[in-house]
Design an enzyme around this catalytic site. Structure first.
Site, short mmCIF file in Angstrom:
data_model
loop_
_atom_site.label_atom_id
_atom_site.label_comp_id
_atom_site.label_asym_id
_atom_site.label_seq_id
_atom_site.Cartn_x
_atom_site.Cartn_y
_atom_site.Cartn_z
N HIS A 7 -46.61 60.31 -115.88
CA HIS A 7 -45.31 60.68 -115.30
C HIS A 7 -44.66 59.49 -114.62
O HIS A 7 -45.31 58.49 -114.31
CB HIS A 7 -45.43 61.85 -114.31
N HIS A 79 -42.94 55.67 -108.22
CA HIS A 79 -44.14 55.16 -108.89
C HIS A 79 -44.20 55.64 -110.32
O HIS A 79 -43.47 56.56 -110.71
CB HIS A 79 -45.42 55.55 -108.13
N GLU A 130 -49.83 54.56 -110.07
CA GLU A 130 -50.84 55.59 -109.87
C GLU A 130 -51.69 55.65 -111.13
O GLU A 130 -51.16 55.61 -112.24
CB GLU A 130 -50.14 56.94 -109.63
CO CO Z 1 -47.60 60.73 -109.16
#
Ligand code: CO
Length: 134
Positions: A7, A79, A130
């Site tokens: 994502h 992020h 991440e």
């Molecule tokens: Co995230």
């Protein structure tokens, strides 16, 4: 080592209007808002054919995205999340290469109930990364 893009997270000041933008203007399928008090955010998941977008709105005092929004009052990309098969192996490889893992360096359970780590943006072209074990 890294796999699919899981994502892209976008911090927003106003989750309702950001959700409406994606739903009505961009024609995307959006979830209901999901408060995640443990992470200090309320999230709306946007499902795209090849990945997800997550809209993040601060929740409660000390939200990790509150400072980001102070610096970026219009909101912005917060992020990106890459998938890995083995998060501990990934961490060791990254540390050996000099990358900094944020926090205490131990994976914690992320927004999807899976182990995640965050990597220092200064080590990755100014992008907070991440890693999520899938
Ligand atoms: Co995230």
């Amino acid at each position: 080592m890294i796999g699919r893009l899981n994502h892209v997270a976008i911090a927003v000041q106003d989750l309702a209007s950001a959700t409406a933008l994606y739903r009505d203007t961009l024609g995307a399928t959006v979830s209901a808002p999901l408060p995640q008090p443990a992470h200090g955010v309320t999230v709306v998941f946007i499902e795209l054919p090849n990945t997800k977008i997550e809209l993040l709105e601060p929740l409660g005092a000390g939200s990790p995205i509150a400072k980001f929004l102070e610096r970026n009052p219009d909101g912005g990309m917060h992020h990106i999340c890459y998938e890995v098969d083995d998060i501990l192996a990934a961490r060791e490889r990254l540390k050996a290469g000099g990358a900094r893992v944020l926090g205490d360096g131990e994976p914690r359970v992320g927004a999807h109930g899976k182990p995640v780590l965050f990597l220092h943006p200064k080590d990755f072209n100014g992008t907070l990364i991440e890693l999520e074990q899938v």
